[in-house]
Design an enzyme around this catalytic site. Structure first.
Site, short mmCIF file in Angstrom:
data_model
loop_
_atom_site.label_atom_id
_atom_site.label_comp_id
_atom_site.label_asym_id
_atom_site.label_seq_id
_atom_site.Cartn_x
_atom_site.Cartn_y
_atom_site.Cartn_z
N CYS A 49 0.75 -1.27 -0.04
CA CYS A 49 -0.06 -0.08 0.11
C CYS A 49 0.93 1.26 0.04
CB CYS A 49 -1.15 -0.04 1.10
SG CYS A 49 -0.33 -0.06 2.80
N HIS A 98 -2.71 0.87 6.99
CA HIS A 98 -2.92 0.80 5.55
C HIS A 98 -3.05 2.32 5.10
CE1 HIS A 98 -4.37 -1.22 1.93
NE2 HIS A 98 -5.32 -0.55 2.00
N HIS A 131 -6.12 1.73 -3.36
CA HIS A 131 -5.11 1.33 -2.32
C HIS A 131 -4.75 -0.05 -3.05
CE1 HIS A 131 -8.29 -1.39 -0.46
NE2 HIS A 131 -8.97 -0.79 -1.29
#
Length: 171
Positions: free
Chosen positions: A75, A131, A143
């Site tokens: 990510c 994240h 993402h």
């Protein structure tokens, strides 16, 4: 005779310029339609097209821990690479450092295209950030998912609602 020549040149110039602008509009409309299909939401010429175009190239790229390229990215690697390509900015390599060193905190309601969205999906209920994604528009963000690679998701999905922590504008 001079008047006829003048009007002929003027008419020709107007005709040629209008053809060019209508061709540009057609190309731009085609581009926004393609992006709309790829991203899963309506894209208009007023949107952040350089970001949306770059993101569309990454869709489906596999997840790879530590990766930073379209052959595999995690990510933060994905977000860093997109920011480098679109905005010519280098971001920190970890999620926590991106937030603490590269961003100014903004409220969830003030998030705009290109801002970063941060989550915590840890089962240990830590307060940290695990994240990151890039906000696109109307609740959609992109993402690198561990299970599906680079995807577009929506903040209203239960999984992302529960994991939501912060959003930030990159300085």
């Amino acid at each position: 005779m001079k008047k006829i020549l003048y009007w002929s040149i003027l008419f020709l110039a107007l005709a040629l310029s209008s053809c060019s602008s209508s061709r540009q509009l057609a190309v731009q409309k085609s581009k926004t339609e393609q992006l709309s299909r790829k991203l899963g939401f309506t894209v208009s010429k007023r949107d952040n097209l350089p970001l949306f175009e770059e993101v569309s190239l990454w869709l489906g790229a596999p997840y790879r821990y530590g990766g930073t390229t379209r052959t595999g990215a995690d990510c933060s690697g994905f977000v860093g690479a997109v920011y480098k390509n679109v905005y010519h900015k280098s971001l920190q390599r970890t999620v926590a450092n991106m937030y603490s060193k590269d961003c100014q905190r903004i409220g969830k309601r003030r998030v705009k295209s290109g801002d970063l969205v941060f989550f915590n999906f840890s089962k240990k209920k830590r307060r940290g950030l695990t994240h990151v994604g890039i906000f696109l528009k109307n609740g959609y963000f992109v993402h690198a998912s561990t299970s599906k690679g680079v995807i577009v998701s929506h903040l209203s999905e239960n999984y992302y609602k529960k994991g939501w922590r912060k959003s930030g504008k990159v300085w």
